[in-house]
Scaffold this motif. Structure first.
Motif, PDB file in Angstrom:
ATOM      1  N   THR A  98       0.827  -1.269  -0.112  1.00  0.00           N
ATOM      2  CA  THR A  98      -0.006   0.157  -0.078  1.00  0.00           C
ATOM      3  C   THR A  98       0.862   1.277  -0.045  1.00  0.00           C
ATOM      4  N   SER A  99       1.985   1.076   0.764  1.00  0.00           N
ATOM      5  CA  SER A  99       2.867   2.308   0.707  1.00  0.00           C
ATOM      6  C   SER A  99       4.331   2.204   0.861  1.00  0.00           C
ATOM      7  N   VAL A 100       5.212   2.933   0.702  1.00  0.00           N
ATOM      8  CA  VAL A 100       6.812   2.641   1.076  1.00  0.00           C
ATOM      9  C   VAL A 100       6.992   3.983   1.646  1.00  0.00           C
ATOM     10  N   GLU A 101       7.664   3.746   2.869  1.00  0.00           N
ATOM     11  CA  GLU A 101       7.825   5.224   3.807  1.00  0.00           C
ATOM     12  C   GLU A 101       8.968   5.197   4.442  1.00  0.00           C
ATOM     13  N   ASP A 102       9.277   6.454   5.305  1.00  0.00           N
ATOM     14  CA  ASP A 102      10.338   6.453   6.099  1.00  0.00           C
ATOM     15  C   ASP A 102      11.699   5.981   5.716  1.00  0.00           C
ATOM     16  N   PHE A 103      12.276   6.546   4.556  1.00  0.00           N
ATOM     17  CA  PHE A 103      13.659   6.344   3.940  1.00  0.00           C
ATOM     18  C   PHE A 103      14.594   7.008   4.865  1.00  0.00           C
ATOM     19  N   VAL A 104      15.622   6.439   5.089  1.00  0.00           N
ATOM     20  CA  VAL A 104      16.743   6.570   5.811  1.00  0.00           C
ATOM     21  C   VAL A 104      17.847   6.258   5.038  1.00  0.00           C
ATOM     22  N   PHE A 105      18.839   7.262   4.635  1.00  0.00           N
ATOM     23  CA  PHE A 105      19.869   6.993   3.874  1.00  0.00           C
ATOM     24  C   PHE A 105      21.211   7.237   4.641  1.00  0.00           C
ATOM     25  N   THR A 106      22.016   6.243   4.383  1.00  0.00           N
ATOM     26  CA  THR A 106      23.550   6.462   4.750  1.00  0.00           C
ATOM     27  C   THR A 106      24.564   6.316   3.566  1.00  0.00           C
ATOM     28  N   ILE A 107      25.472   7.268   3.710  1.00  0.00           N
ATOM     29  CA  ILE A 107      26.371   7.501   2.427  1.00  0.00           C
ATOM     30  C   ILE A 107      27.651   7.136   3.112  1.00  0.00           C
ATOM     31  N   GLU A 108      28.389   6.002   2.194  1.00  0.00           N
ATOM     32  CA  GLU A 108      29.760   5.584   2.553  1.00  0.00           C
ATOM     33  C   GLU A 108      30.677   5.869   1.139  1.00  0.00           C
ATOM     34  N   LYS A 109      31.522   6.450   1.185  1.00  0.00           N
ATOM     35  CA  LYS A 109      32.239   6.715  -0.151  1.00  0.00           C
ATOM     36  C   LYS A 109      31.192   6.714  -1.226  1.00  0.00           C
ATOM     37  N   LYS A 110      31.349   5.780  -1.969  1.00  0.00           N
ATOM     38  CA  LYS A 110      30.618   5.539  -3.521  1.00  0.00           C
ATOM     39  C   LYS A 110      29.372   4.504  -3.321  1.00  0.00           C
ATOM     40  N   LYS A 111      28.826   4.396  -2.029  1.00  0.00           N
ATOM     41  CA  LYS A 111      27.625   3.616  -1.841  1.00  0.00           C
ATOM     42  C   LYS A 111      26.654   4.371  -1.059  1.00  0.00           C
ATOM     43  N   VAL A 112      25.606   4.164  -1.396  1.00  0.00           N
ATOM     44  CA  VAL A 112      24.112   4.793  -0.619  1.00  0.00           C
ATOM     45  C   VAL A 112      23.376   3.393  -0.312  1.00  0.00           C
ATOM     46  N   HIS A 113      23.182   3.574   1.086  1.00  0.00           N
ATOM     47  CA  HIS A 113      22.434   2.441   1.689  1.00  0.00           C
ATOM     48  C   HIS A 113      21.159   3.224   2.245  1.00  0.00           C
ATOM     49  N   THR A 114      20.032   2.646   1.947  1.00  0.00           N
ATOM     50  CA  THR A 114      18.968   3.116   2.373  1.00  0.00           C
ATOM     51  C   THR A 114      17.916   2.066   3.160  1.00  0.00           C
ATOM     52  N   THR A 115      17.326   2.533   4.248  1.00  0.00           N
ATOM     53  CA  THR A 115      16.403   1.559   4.711  1.00  0.00           C
ATOM     54  C   THR A 115      15.140   2.197   4.539  1.00  0.00           C
ATOM     55  N   PHE A 116      14.039   1.412   4.766  1.00  0.00           N
ATOM     56  CA  PHE A 116      12.463   2.100   4.577  1.00  0.00           C
ATOM     57  C   PHE A 116      11.572   1.181   5.154  1.00  0.00           C
ATOM     58  N   THR A 117      10.383   1.415   5.239  1.00  0.00           N
ATOM     59  CA  THR A 117       9.326   0.875   5.559  1.00  0.00           C
ATOM     60  C   THR A 117       8.201   0.565   4.497  1.00  0.00           C
ATOM     61  N   VAL A 118       7.998  -0.743   4.436  1.00  0.00           N
ATOM     62  CA  VAL A 118       7.053  -1.307   3.424  1.00  0.00           C
ATOM     63  C   VAL A 118       5.747  -1.438   3.971  1.00  0.00           C
TER      64      VAL A 118
END
Length: 133
Positions: A98-118
């Motif tokens: 129904t929705s994808v929310e609460d994105f949190v981004f972490t940047i390490e050098k050339k990588k972007v890591h994201t966590t979120f709620t589905v």
């Protein structure tokens, strides 16, 4: 003269949701073999959607997967909102989500890591995705 077909088209239709019972594909070694249903099957679908490059495989429709390969070499200021939009667009193709929310981004050098709620029709689950820039 053209026949009037309105009476034939005005039938009562009942939409029925099919069960989401599926085979467990062992992408996680901590789980056991067998069938899964409801939130577990959606979690498995989310995993496979996020790990499939969109448009890269002829076996999948063009609505399946997420596009990240073209983000290689881009600036993080451009990539972060694009990653959020593309993940949301990819996951909302599944009618159980129904929705994808609460994105949190972490940047390490050339990588972007994201966590979120589905959020699904069965409840909420946490997911993550790492994109190499």
């Amino acid at each position: 003269m053209i026949p009037n077909m309105q009476d034939d088209l005005q039938q009562d239709f009942v939409l029925e949701r099919l069960p989401s019972n599926t085979f467990r594909l062992l992408h996680d070694t901590k789980t056991v073999k067998g069938n899964i249903d409801n939130i577990q099957s959606v979690a498995q679908a989310v995993f496979f959607i996020l790990h499939t490059e969109r448009y890269a495989w002829l076996i999948h429709s063009w609505d399946y997967g997420v596009e990240v390969w073209d983000l290689i070499g881009t600036d993080t200021a451009y990539a972060i909102p694009e990653i959020e939009r593309r993940i949301r667009e990819a996951l909302l193709q599944d009618d159980r989500i129904t929705s994808v929310e609460d994105f949190v981004f972490t940047i390490e050098k050339k990588k972007v890591h994201t966590t979120f709620t589905v959020k699904t029709i069965f409840g909420a689950l946490q997911a993550d995705k790492e994109v190499e820039l």
